[in-house]
Design an enzyme around this catalytic site. Sequence first.
Site, PDB file in Angstrom:
ATOM      1  N   PRO A  10       0.779  -1.234   0.000  1.00 51.27           N
ATOM      2  CA  PRO A  10       0.000   0.000   0.000  1.00 51.27           C
ATOM      3  C   PRO A  10       0.816   1.293   0.000  1.00 51.27           C
ATOM      4  O   PRO A  10       1.802   1.417   0.740  1.00 51.27           O
ATOM      5  CB  PRO A  10      -0.808  -0.081   1.292  1.00 51.27           C
ATOM      6  CG  PRO A  10      -0.821  -1.498   1.664  1.00 51.27           C
ATOM      7  CD  PRO A  10       0.380  -2.147   1.070  1.00 51.27           C
ATOM      8  N   ASN A  11       0.370   2.205  -0.819  1.00 47.13           N
ATOM      9  CA  ASN A  11       0.809   3.610  -0.870  1.00 47.13           C
ATOM     10  C   ASN A  11       2.153   3.823  -1.556  1.00 47.13           C
ATOM     11  O   ASN A  11       2.549   4.976  -1.773  1.00 47.13           O
ATOM     12  CB  ASN A  11       0.843   4.233   0.550  1.00 47.13           C
ATOM     13  CG  ASN A  11      -0.522   4.212   1.201  1.00 47.13           C
ATOM     14  OD1 ASN A  11      -1.495   4.644   0.600  1.00 47.13           O
ATOM     15  ND2 ASN A  11      -0.611   3.675   2.402  1.00 47.13           N
ATOM     16  N   ARG A  18       5.572  12.672  -1.185  1.00 50.83           N
ATOM     17  CA  ARG A  18       5.449  13.079   0.222  1.00 50.83           C
ATOM     18  C   ARG A  18       6.589  12.462   1.021  1.00 50.83           C
ATOM     19  O   ARG A  18       7.191  11.492   0.589  1.00 50.83           O
ATOM     20  CB  ARG A  18       4.137  12.575   0.849  1.00 50.83           C
ATOM     21  CG  ARG A  18       2.879  13.096   0.269  1.00 50.83           C
ATOM     22  CD  ARG A  18       1.661  12.497   0.977  1.00 50.83           C
ATOM     23  NE  ARG A  18       1.789  12.548   2.436  1.00 50.83           N
ATOM     24  CZ  ARG A  18       1.724  11.476   3.237  1.00 50.83           C
ATOM     25  NH1 ARG A  18       1.538  10.276   2.729  1.00 50.83           N
ATOM     26  NH2 ARG A  18       1.855  11.593   4.531  1.00 50.83           N
ATOM     27  N   TYR A  23      11.489   8.786   2.681  1.00 51.66           N
ATOM     28  CA  TYR A  23      11.486   7.865   1.536  1.00 51.66           C
ATOM     29  C   TYR A  23      12.300   8.361   0.343  1.00 51.66           C
ATOM     30  O   TYR A  23      12.388   7.663  -0.665  1.00 51.66           O
ATOM     31  CB  TYR A  23      10.039   7.585   1.098  1.00 51.66           C
ATOM     32  CG  TYR A  23       9.219   6.911   2.175  1.00 51.66           C
ATOM     33  CD1 TYR A  23       9.524   5.615   2.583  1.00 51.66           C
ATOM     34  CD2 TYR A  23       8.166   7.573   2.800  1.00 51.66           C
ATOM     35  CE1 TYR A  23       8.795   4.989   3.588  1.00 51.66           C
ATOM     36  CE2 TYR A  23       7.423   6.951   3.796  1.00 51.66           C
ATOM     37  CZ  TYR A  23       7.743   5.667   4.183  1.00 51.66           C
ATOM     38  OH  TYR A  23       7.028   5.038   5.171  1.00 51.66           O
ATOM     39  N   ASN A  73       8.258  -5.527  -1.033  1.00 49.11           N
ATOM     40  CA  ASN A  73       8.100  -4.476  -0.031  1.00 49.11           C
ATOM     41  C   ASN A  73       6.634  -4.506   0.410  1.00 49.11           C
ATOM     42  O   ASN A  73       5.768  -3.969  -0.276  1.00 49.11           O
ATOM     43  CB  ASN A  73       8.463  -3.097  -0.576  1.00 49.11           C
ATOM     44  CG  ASN A  73       8.433  -2.036   0.524  1.00 49.11           C
ATOM     45  OD1 ASN A  73       7.835  -2.259   1.578  1.00 49.11           O
ATOM     46  ND2 ASN A  73       9.065  -0.904   0.291  1.00 49.11           N
ATOM     47  N   ALA A  76       2.955  -1.277   4.852  1.00 47.62           N
ATOM     48  CA  ALA A  76       2.370  -1.410   6.205  1.00 47.62           C
ATOM     49  C   ALA A  76       1.918  -2.836   6.514  1.00 47.62           C
ATOM     50  O   ALA A  76       1.845  -3.217   7.687  1.00 47.62           O
ATOM     51  CB  ALA A  76       1.211  -0.427   6.374  1.00 47.62           C
ATOM     52  N   GLU A 100      12.697  -9.513   1.509  1.00 49.95           N
ATOM     53  CA  GLU A 100      11.888  -8.416   2.054  1.00 49.95           C
ATOM     54  C   GLU A 100      12.714  -7.134   1.971  1.00 49.95           C
ATOM     55  O   GLU A 100      13.889  -7.113   2.374  1.00 49.95           O
ATOM     56  CB  GLU A 100      11.530  -8.724   3.518  1.00 49.95           C
ATOM     57  CG  GLU A 100      10.723  -7.633   4.200  1.00 49.95           C
ATOM     58  CD  GLU A 100      10.473  -7.921   5.685  1.00 49.95           C
ATOM     59  OE1 GLU A 100      10.667  -9.087   6.127  1.00 49.95           O
ATOM     60  OE2 GLU A 100      10.110  -6.970   6.402  1.00 49.95           O
ATOM     61  N   HIS A 102      12.807  -2.762   2.439  1.00 52.68           N
ATOM     62  CA  HIS A 102      12.217  -1.504   2.904  1.00 52.68           C
ATOM     63  C   HIS A 102      13.098  -0.347   2.483  1.00 52.68           C
ATOM     64  O   HIS A 102      14.332  -0.440   2.542  1.00 52.68           O
ATOM     65  CB  HIS A 102      12.060  -1.501   4.425  1.00 52.68           C
ATOM     66  CG  HIS A 102      11.147  -2.580   4.897  1.00 52.68           C
ATOM     67  ND1 HIS A 102       9.778  -2.503   4.777  1.00 52.68           N
ATOM     68  CD2 HIS A 102      11.418  -3.802   5.429  1.00 52.68           C
ATOM     69  CE1 HIS A 102       9.245  -3.624   5.229  1.00 52.68           C
ATOM     70  NE2 HIS A 102      10.215  -4.430   5.631  1.00 52.68           N
ATOM     71  N   ARG A 109      12.404   3.853  13.382  1.00 49.56           N
ATOM     72  CA  ARG A 109      11.186   4.663  13.342  1.00 49.56           C
ATOM     73  C   ARG A 109      10.247   4.304  14.508  1.00 49.56           C
ATOM     74  O   ARG A 109      10.710   3.851  15.539  1.00 49.56           O
ATOM     75  CB  ARG A 109      10.528   4.482  11.971  1.00 49.56           C
ATOM     76  CG  ARG A 109      11.468   4.906  10.838  1.00 49.56           C
ATOM     77  CD  ARG A 109      10.842   4.711   9.480  1.00 49.56           C
ATOM     78  NE  ARG A 109       9.652   5.550   9.329  1.00 49.56           N
ATOM     79  CZ  ARG A 109       8.759   5.384   8.344  1.00 49.56           C
ATOM     80  NH1 ARG A 109       8.940   4.419   7.440  1.00 49.56           N
ATOM     81  NH2 ARG A 109       7.711   6.178   8.255  1.00 49.56           N
TER      82      ARG A 109
HETATM   83  O1  CA2 Z   1      10.344   1.774   4.340  1.00 54.75           O
HETATM   84  C1  CA2 Z   1       9.556   1.095   3.683  1.00 54.75           C
HETATM   85  O2  CA2 Z   1       9.770   0.713   2.529  1.00 54.75           O
HETATM   86  C2  CA2 Z   1       8.179   0.765   4.281  1.00 54.75           C
HETATM   87  O3  CA2 Z   1       7.831  -0.553   3.877  1.00 54.75           O
HETATM   88  C3  CA2 Z   1       7.218   1.773   3.706  1.00 54.75           C
HETATM   89  C4  CA2 Z   1       5.807   1.661   4.277  1.00 54.75           C
HETATM   90  C5  CA2 Z   1       5.831   1.642   5.793  1.00 54.75           C
HETATM   91  O4  CA2 Z   1       4.521   1.394   6.289  1.00 54.75           O
HETATM   92  C6  CA2 Z   1       6.785   0.595   6.348  1.00 54.75           C
HETATM   93  O5  CA2 Z   1       6.810   0.710   7.747  1.00 54.75           O
HETATM   94  C7  CA2 Z   1       8.186   0.795   5.794  1.00 54.75           C
HETATM   95  C8  CA2 Z   1       4.940   2.853   3.860  1.00 54.75           C
HETATM   96  C9  CA2 Z   1       4.857   3.083   2.391  1.00 54.75           C
HETATM   97  C10 CA2 Z   1       4.158   4.385   2.171  1.00 54.75           C
HETATM   98  O6  CA2 Z   1       4.676   4.966   1.018  1.00 54.75           O
HETATM   99  C11 CA2 Z   1       4.723   6.317   0.916  1.00 54.75           C
HETATM  100  C12 CA2 Z   1       5.344   6.797  -0.188  1.00 54.75           C
HETATM  101  C13 CA2 Z   1       5.448   8.152  -0.339  1.00 54.75           C
HETATM  102  C14 CA2 Z   1       4.932   9.016   0.578  1.00 54.75           C
HETATM  103  C15 CA2 Z   1       4.308   8.514   1.679  1.00 54.75           C
HETATM  104  C16 CA2 Z   1       4.200   7.157   1.852  1.00 54.75           C
END
Ligand code: CA2
Length: 145
Positions: A10-11, A18, A23, A73, A76, A100, A102, A109
């Site tokens: 997701p996302n 953002r 990121y 990846n 969440a 896996e 990230h 975090r």
């Molecule tokens: O660090 C990572 O790759 C994560 O898997 C990213 C997830 C987070 O929930 C994990 O704890 C760590 C979140 C991805 C959200 O992606 C975004 C991308 C751009 C702006 C905001 C969020």
Amino acid sequence: MTTILVLNGPNLSRLGSREPDVYGSTTWEQLVESLNAAAAPAETISVRQTNDESELIGWLHEALDARAEVILNPAAFTHYSYALRDAVAMLTGAGLSVVEVHISNPHAREEFRHTSVISGVATGVIAGFGVQSYHLALAAVRSRR
Ligand code: CA2
């Protein structure tokens, strides 16, 4: 021909829009392009993203049936999806690599990010190197052939 599925939860399609402090500023489109460009001559790399847990599990079943390698990846879902964990365990149990990945270092975090229900069944984990984490994961799956 070897197939590598690069599966994203997701996302992640909003990458670059953002939270660049967490990121980075590489966009999702740039990441996809860089991974496609990294494919070796005998490799197919398929980069996918979904916000849907069911679709992600379906792609893992597809990888199992095709005996494809996976870079995952889970976003969440990392922190709570036992369904995703069970699907990953099917692949690694069948001798397939699931790395896996990230972008950030979840351990640096919030506390809820310190738990991964995926890591215990993954082949290995790469975290905290920005989008370079995906390229390090490519090297890792190739190293296990
Ligand atoms: O660090 C990572 O790759 C994560 O898997 C990213 C997830 C987070 O929930 C994990 O704890 C760590 C979140 C991805 C959200 O992606 C975004 C991308 C751009 C702006 C905001 C969020």
